[in-house]
Write a protein that holds these residues in place. Structure first.
Motif, PDB file in Angstrom:
ATOM      1  N   SER A   1     -33.400 -93.978 -65.579  1.00  0.00           N
ATOM      2  CA  SER A   1     -32.418 -93.028 -65.065  1.00  0.00           C
ATOM      3  C   SER A   1     -33.053 -91.842 -64.361  1.00  0.00           C
ATOM      4  CB  SER A   1     -31.544 -92.532 -66.217  1.00  0.00           C
ATOM      5  OG  SER A   1     -32.360 -91.915 -67.205  1.00  0.00           O
ATOM      6  N   MET A   2     -34.333 -91.569 -64.637  1.00  0.00           N
ATOM      7  CA  MET A   2     -34.936 -90.367 -64.054  1.00  0.00           C
ATOM      8  C   MET A   2     -36.237 -90.659 -63.321  1.00  0.00           C
ATOM      9  SD  MET A   2     -34.183 -87.541 -67.010  1.00  0.00           S
ATOM     10  CE  MET A   2     -34.438 -86.176 -65.875  1.00  0.00           C
ATOM     11  N   GLY A   3     -36.583 -91.902 -63.109  1.00  0.00           N
ATOM     12  CA  GLY A   3     -37.817 -92.174 -62.400  1.00  0.00           C
ATOM     13  C   GLY A   3     -38.028 -93.645 -62.146  1.00  0.00           C
ATOM     14  N   THR A   4     -38.833 -93.942 -61.142  1.00  0.00           N
ATOM     15  CA  THR A   4     -39.250 -95.300 -60.813  1.00  0.00           C
ATOM     16  C   THR A   4     -40.766 -95.330 -60.777  1.00  0.00           C
ATOM     17  OG1 THR A   4     -37.268 -95.725 -59.497  1.00  0.00           O
ATOM     18  CG2 THR A   4     -39.171 -97.131 -59.079  1.00  0.00           C
ATOM     19  N   VAL A   5     -41.348 -96.325 -61.417  1.00  0.00           N
ATOM     20  CA  VAL A   5     -42.797 -96.466 -61.445  1.00  0.00           C
ATOM     21  C   VAL A   5     -43.186 -97.628 -60.532  1.00  0.00           C
ATOM     22  CG1 VAL A   5     -44.837 -96.823 -62.876  1.00  0.00           C
ATOM     23  CG2 VAL A   5     -42.879 -95.562 -63.790  1.00  0.00           C
ATOM     24  N   TRP A   6     -44.118 -97.350 -59.630  1.00  0.00           N
ATOM     25  CA  TRP A   6     -44.559 -98.320 -58.641  1.00  0.00           C
ATOM     26  C   TRP A   6     -46.001 -98.755 -58.913  1.00  0.00           C
ATOM     27  CZ3 TRP A   6     -41.410 -99.673 -54.360  1.00  0.00           C
ATOM     28  CH2 TRP A   6     -40.255 -98.892 -54.183  1.00  0.00           C
ATOM     29  N   SER A   7     -46.276-100.019 -58.635  1.00  0.00           N
ATOM     30  CA  SER A   7     -47.656-100.463 -58.475  1.00  0.00           C
ATOM     31  C   SER A   7     -48.070-100.080 -57.060  1.00  0.00           C
ATOM     32  CB  SER A   7     -47.774-101.969 -58.670  1.00  0.00           C
ATOM     33  OG  SER A   7     -49.057-102.417 -58.270  1.00  0.00           O
ATOM     34  N   ALA A   8     -49.190 -99.373 -56.936  1.00  0.00           N
ATOM     35  CA  ALA A   8     -49.593 -98.860 -55.625  1.00  0.00           C
ATOM     36  C   ALA A   8     -51.095 -99.012 -55.453  1.00  0.00           C
ATOM     37  CB  ALA A   8     -49.175 -97.391 -55.478  1.00  0.00           C
ATOM     38  N   TYR A   9     -51.544 -98.674 -54.252  1.00  0.00           N
ATOM     39  CA  TYR A   9     -52.969 -98.779 -53.942  1.00  0.00           C
ATOM     40  C   TYR A   9     -53.407 -97.493 -53.260  1.00  0.00           C
ATOM     41  CZ  TYR A   9     -57.419-100.816 -52.537  1.00  0.00           C
ATOM     42  OH  TYR A   9     -58.763-101.088 -52.387  1.00  0.00           O
ATOM     43  N   ASP A  10     -54.501 -96.921 -53.785  1.00  0.00           N
ATOM     44  CA  ASP A  10     -55.064 -95.709 -53.210  1.00  0.00           C
ATOM     45  C   ASP A  10     -55.946 -96.098 -52.028  1.00  0.00           C
ATOM     46  OD1 ASP A  10     -56.406 -93.380 -52.595  1.00  0.00           O
ATOM     47  OD2 ASP A  10     -56.836 -92.830 -54.666  1.00  0.00           O
ATOM     48  N   GLU A  11     -55.466 -95.830 -50.812  1.00  0.00           N
ATOM     49  CA  GLU A  11     -56.193 -96.235 -49.612  1.00  0.00           C
ATOM     50  C   GLU A  11     -57.466 -95.422 -49.412  1.00  0.00           C
ATOM     51  OE1 GLU A  11     -55.463 -98.705 -47.828  1.00  0.00           O
ATOM     52  OE2 GLU A  11     -53.345 -99.174 -48.102  1.00  0.00           O
ATOM     53  N   PHE A  12     -57.571 -94.266 -50.063  1.00  0.00           N
ATOM     54  CA  PHE A  12     -58.744 -93.415 -49.890  1.00  0.00           C
ATOM     55  C   PHE A  12     -59.884 -93.835 -50.821  1.00  0.00           C
ATOM     56  CE2 PHE A  12     -61.191 -89.516 -50.804  1.00  0.00           C
ATOM     57  CZ  PHE A  12     -61.626 -89.224 -49.522  1.00  0.00           C
ATOM     58  N   LEU A  13     -59.562 -94.038 -52.106  1.00  0.00           N
ATOM     59  CA  LEU A  13     -60.589 -94.422 -53.088  1.00  0.00           C
ATOM     60  C   LEU A  13     -60.633 -95.929 -53.326  1.00  0.00           C
ATOM     61  CD1 LEU A  13     -60.256 -91.587 -55.763  1.00  0.00           C
ATOM     62  CD2 LEU A  13     -61.945 -91.815 -53.945  1.00  0.00           C
ATOM     63  N   HIS A  14     -59.728 -96.680 -52.676  1.00  0.00           N
ATOM     64  CA  HIS A  14     -59.720 -98.143 -52.771  1.00  0.00           C
ATOM     65  C   HIS A  14     -59.620 -98.608 -54.227  1.00  0.00           C
ATOM     66  CE1 HIS A  14     -60.696 -98.369 -48.513  1.00  0.00           C
ATOM     67  NE2 HIS A  14     -61.695 -97.514 -48.712  1.00  0.00           N
ATOM     68  N   ARG A  15     -58.555 -98.220 -54.879  1.00  0.00           N
ATOM     69  CA  ARG A  15     -58.331 -98.640 -56.261  1.00  0.00           C
ATOM     70  C   ARG A  15     -56.836 -98.742 -56.510  1.00  0.00           C
ATOM     71  NH1 ARG A  15     -59.750 -93.125 -59.742  1.00  0.00           N
ATOM     72  NH2 ARG A  15     -58.214 -91.757 -58.728  1.00  0.00           N
ATOM     73  N   PRO A  16     -56.415 -99.619 -57.408  1.00  0.00           N
ATOM     74  CA  PRO A  16     -54.993 -99.706 -57.767  1.00  0.00           C
ATOM     75  C   PRO A  16     -54.600 -98.523 -58.644  1.00  0.00           C
ATOM     76  CG  PRO A  16     -56.276-101.254 -59.069  1.00  0.00           C
ATOM     77  CD  PRO A  16     -57.229-100.652 -58.076  1.00  0.00           C
ATOM     78  N   VAL A  17     -53.392 -98.045 -58.472  1.00  0.00           N
ATOM     79  CA  VAL A  17     -52.872 -96.928 -59.257  1.00  0.00           C
ATOM     80  C   VAL A  17     -51.406 -97.189 -59.565  1.00  0.00           C
ATOM     81  CG1 VAL A  17     -54.472 -95.192 -58.346  1.00  0.00           C
ATOM     82  CG2 VAL A  17     -52.295 -95.633 -57.168  1.00  0.00           C
ATOM     83  N   ALA A  18     -50.854 -96.409 -60.479  1.00  0.00           N
ATOM     84  CA  ALA A  18     -49.413 -96.400 -60.742  1.00  0.00           C
ATOM     85  C   ALA A  18     -48.849 -95.098 -60.201  1.00  0.00           C
ATOM     86  CB  ALA A  18     -49.138 -96.528 -62.238  1.00  0.00           C
ATOM     87  N   VAL A  19     -47.742 -95.165 -59.504  1.00  0.00           N
ATOM     88  CA  VAL A  19     -47.122 -93.981 -58.908  1.00  0.00           C
ATOM     89  C   VAL A  19     -45.711 -93.844 -59.460  1.00  0.00           C
ATOM     90  CG1 VAL A  19     -46.319 -92.886 -56.782  1.00  0.00           C
ATOM     91  CG2 VAL A  19     -48.503 -94.108 -56.812  1.00  0.00           C
ATOM     92  N   LYS A  20     -45.427 -92.702 -60.060  1.00  0.00           N
ATOM     93  CA  LYS A  20     -44.086 -92.435 -60.582  1.00  0.00           C
ATOM     94  C   LYS A  20     -43.334 -91.558 -59.596  1.00  0.00           C
ATOM     95  CE  LYS A  20     -42.597 -91.749 -64.855  1.00  0.00           C
ATOM     96  NZ  LYS A  20     -42.409 -91.189 -66.202  1.00  0.00           N
ATOM     97  N   GLU A  21     -42.204 -92.058 -59.172  1.00  0.00           N
ATOM     98  CA  GLU A  21     -41.321 -91.310 -58.287  1.00  0.00           C
ATOM     99  C   GLU A  21     -40.248 -90.645 -59.135  1.00  0.00           C
ATOM    100  OE1 GLU A  21     -38.194 -92.155 -54.577  1.00  0.00           O
ATOM    101  OE2 GLU A  21     -39.146 -93.811 -55.669  1.00  0.00           O
ATOM    102  N   ILE A  22     -40.124 -89.335 -59.021  1.00  0.00           N
ATOM    103  CA  ILE A  22     -39.149 -88.590 -59.815  1.00  0.00           C
ATOM    104  C   ILE A  22     -37.774 -88.730 -59.168  1.00  0.00           C
ATOM    105  CG2 ILE A  22     -38.566 -86.357 -60.797  1.00  0.00           C
ATOM    106  CD1 ILE A  22     -41.187 -87.623 -61.774  1.00  0.00           C
ATOM    107  N   LEU A  23     -36.805 -89.186 -59.956  1.00  0.00           N
ATOM    108  CA  LEU A  23     -35.420 -89.302 -59.489  1.00  0.00           C
ATOM    109  C   LEU A  23     -34.581 -88.203 -60.120  1.00  0.00           C
ATOM    110  CD1 LEU A  23     -34.891 -93.181 -59.708  1.00  0.00           C
ATOM    111  CD2 LEU A  23     -35.583 -91.815 -57.730  1.00  0.00           C
ATOM    112  N   LEU A  24     -33.762 -87.562 -59.342  1.00  0.00           N
ATOM    113  CA  LEU A  24     -32.896 -86.508 -59.871  1.00  0.00           C
ATOM    114  C   LEU A  24     -31.668 -87.118 -60.523  1.00  0.00           C
ATOM    115  CD1 LEU A  24     -33.049 -83.977 -56.900  1.00  0.00           C
ATOM    116  CD2 LEU A  24     -34.361 -83.930 -59.030  1.00  0.00           C
ATOM    117  N   PRO A  25     -31.332 -86.690 -61.724  1.00  0.00           N
ATOM    118  CA  PRO A  25     -30.134 -87.211 -62.394  1.00  0.00           C
ATOM    119  C   PRO A  25     -28.881 -86.886 -61.581  1.00  0.00           C
ATOM    120  CG  PRO A  25     -31.510 -85.948 -63.912  1.00  0.00           C
ATOM    121  CD  PRO A  25     -32.040 -85.703 -62.546  1.00  0.00           C
ATOM    122  N   PRO A  26     -27.892 -87.715 -61.659  1.00  0.00           N
ATOM    123  CA  PRO A  26     -26.661 -87.433 -60.914  1.00  0.00           C
ATOM    124  C   PRO A  26     -25.975 -86.180 -61.442  1.00  0.00           C
ATOM    125  CG  PRO A  26     -26.360 -89.284 -62.419  1.00  0.00           C
ATOM    126  CD  PRO A  26     -27.811 -88.983 -62.423  1.00  0.00           C
ATOM    127  N   GLY A  27     -25.417 -85.396 -60.514  1.00  0.00           N
ATOM    128  CA  GLY A  27     -24.645 -84.232 -60.901  1.00  0.00           C
ATOM    129  C   GLY A  27     -25.431 -82.947 -61.039  1.00  0.00           C
TER     130      GLY A  27
END
Length: 574
Positions: free
Chosen positions: A16-42
């Motif tokens: 309800s408040m975030g999405t976690v992505w599998s991502a890749y750091d193009e600068f350091l060339h390593r896999p990372v997890a990225v959490k996108e903050i979602l604003l609750p409705p209202g």
């Protein structure tokens, strides 16, 4: 692409408040997890700004944590004004998934989880951070045995109450502490309850409270209902001590780890075998060449789940055990084994035996065999003498006195180490330096209870866990307390017969005492006696207790080899 650097690949989980992505750091060339903050409705614009700012503040605080049982935070990036939290990507499964797929854990597995989470919380509390949402879904278990705590309340730190202004539940109802559920302030003691509730689920196979119903109804049970009791077992008293209704009655983290140690000492080396990960991996394998890590929120964490789990099938680990490959049948005749049992010299029934060479009698054969043996022994002895001469070693064997003497161990290598025993991370009231054996590992935790004020404990523990240097710092201890109060609380912390003061003397050069005392630790397999040499002294308004603890059978040599060697090097630098 986030911030021109992190390329999002696939969704690991969402809530309800975030999405976690599998991502890749193009600068350091390593896999990372990225959490996108979602604003609750209202939420209003002001509340949205508050959430973003608190997210950044929380991320900055967590960034100071560097602990093997904590998921590392790498970065906080901004994209179109919104914060994205970049974290370590651990190929793993959540504890919630393992319990769902395989049922309750064994006592040893649950003890390993409890010790890892307690260590992570100790480091966080020492840094002034409260997790706020300790639960199985936030405990990650990797196939190589690593156990890490994740999701330190980044997206849920909206207010200090259990219900935010938008009606969102702070934390998961099934694992939330009663005082937090009733709207009181969130303190580190709330994490102790979460640890107890997590262990309850680990040994019982289900949460302590019903997480499938209405979250408000569940919270009502947490606040007003009786605390569920785990089934009888080695961990039941520990879980009960953590899930005390009153925060001040909960078992401190240091004592949690101390009680778990006897179980872990006898645990098998591999606690979470590949079979525990194979079933979940087979269910989640994706039809992609990249084998992205996938995940979904654990079902047993309740309807108010705030984030997905960083857990799924990572494929083979880069340094972990390889998965067995399918192969054909073994060859019918693999040939002679290199070190196998010699073949039976007796011929099989029906086998033709070649006659002995003509003209050689039995006596001649015996003479030839004896001569061969003599020649072989002569060559071997000659080689031995030559090797000893070339190596400048005496040819004669060592005397009986030399071979039967006591084993002399190699001298211990010490190195200068820095410790942080401040009451708040970054404060300058508790840093110190001390010489410690190079292979000892440092642990930091907060201490409370036993009629003593809150303190910070830094421990350096030997590789086998039998020896320990402990530095305990009580800031602002004086003038409200005195050294006698510490000694009395120390004696009171043990049951009758488990503590014996052997010697105590006042320091000549400063306000303090030196002590030697013995303690008894009870365990299912038997009692363990330990001896502690300690120096307790006043410095400013702080009380410092520096001690070395060893098994009692080592107390004679440990005082000279450890205590007398370490104590003179201890220096408060903050």
């Amino acid at each position: 692409m986030v911030a021109g650097r992190y390329r999002l690949r696939s969704v690991l989980g969402s809530g309800s408040m975030g999405t976690v992505w599998s991502a890749y750091d193009e600068f350091l060339h390593r896999p990372v997890a990225v959490k996108e903050i979602l604003l609750p409705p209202g939420v209003t614009a002001g509340q949205a700004d508050e959430l973003r700012e608190r997210t950044l503040r929380e991320a900055r605080a967590i960034a100071v944590l560097s602990h093997p049982n904590v998921i590392t935070l790498h970065d906080v990036a901004r994209q179109d004004g919104e914060p994205f939290v970049v974290m370590e990507l651990l190929p793993s499964h959540s504890l919630a998934e393992l319990i769902r797929d395989h049922g309750p854990l064994s006592v040893e597995q649950a003890a390993a989880v409890g010790d890892a989470v307690a260590a992570a919380l100790g480091a966080a509390h020492n840094a002034g951070i409260t997790h706020r949402d300790v639960k199985p879904g936030n405990v990650l278990v990797a196939e190589d045995g690593r156990i890490k705590l994740t999701d330190f309340g980044i997206a849920r730190n909206v207010s200090d109450a259990s219900m935010t202004r938008t009606g969102m539940t702070l934390g998961s109802p099934a694992y939330i502490a009663p005082e937090v559920a009733s709207g009181k302030a969130v303190t580190p003691a709330a994490d102790l309850w979460g640890l107890g509730a997590t262990l309850f689920c680990a040994v019982e196979g289900h949460p302590p409270y019903d997480a499938d119903g209405d979250p408000l109804e569940t919270i009502g049970k947490v606040v007003k209902g009786e605390v569920p009791r785990p089934s009888p077992g080695p961990l039941a008293p520990l879980i009960t001590a953590l899930m005390a209704k009153e925060p001040r009655d909960r078992l401190p983290l240091a004592q949690v780890r101390r009680q778990l140690y006897p179980i872990l000492e006898k645990a098998p080396r591999v606690l979470f075998g590949p079979e525990m990960f194979a079933a979940a991996s087979g269910q989640r394998e994706e039809a992609t060449d990249t084998r992205e890590i996938s995940a979904r929120p654990a079902e047993d964490d309740g309807p108010a789940e705030a984030s997905g789990e960083l857990a799924a099938d990572p494929g083979p680990l880069p340094f972990g055990p390889s998965r067995p490959e399918a192969s054909g049948e073994l060859a019918a005749d693999p040939g002679p084994l290199p070190f196998g049992r010699p073949a039976d010299p007796r011929p099989a029934v029906g086998t033709l035996v070649a006659p002995a060479p003509a003209g050689r009698s039995t006596a001649a054969t015996v003479v030839l065999v004896v001569a061969s043996i003599v020649l072989f022994l002569g060559a071997a002895f000659g080689g031995f003498v030559a090797a000893r001469v070339i190596g400048a070693q005496p040819v004669a064997p060592p005397s009986r006195e030399q071979t039967s003497g006591p084993y002399v161990p190699q001298p211990t290598v010490f190195e200068r180490r820095t410790g942080e025993a401040s009451s708040v991370k970054g404060a300058q009231d508790g840093t110190f330096t001390v010489d410690v054996p190079a292979d000892w590992t440092r642990f930091t935790s907060s201490q409370a209870g036993d009629d003593l004020p809150l303190s910070t404990l830094v421990q350096f523990v030997s590789a086998d866990g039998s020896q320990m240097l402990a530095v305990n710092h009580f800031p602002k201890y004086f003038p409200g307390n005195d050294i006698d109060d510490y000694v009395k609380a120390l004696e009171k912390s043990r049951s009758t017969g488990e503590f014996r003061m052997v010697s105590q003397a006042k320091l000549a050069e400063q306000d303090g005492v030196t002590m030697m005392y013995r303690t008894i630790d009870r365990a299912p397999a038997g009692s363990v006696s330990r001896t502690t040499y300690a120096k307790v002294f006043k410095q400013g308004t702080s009380l410092w207790a520096v001690s070395v603890t060893v098994p009692t059978e080592q107390e004679g040599t440990a005082k000279t080899a450890l205590y007398d060697r370490i104590l003179p090097t201890f220096q408060v630098t903050g």
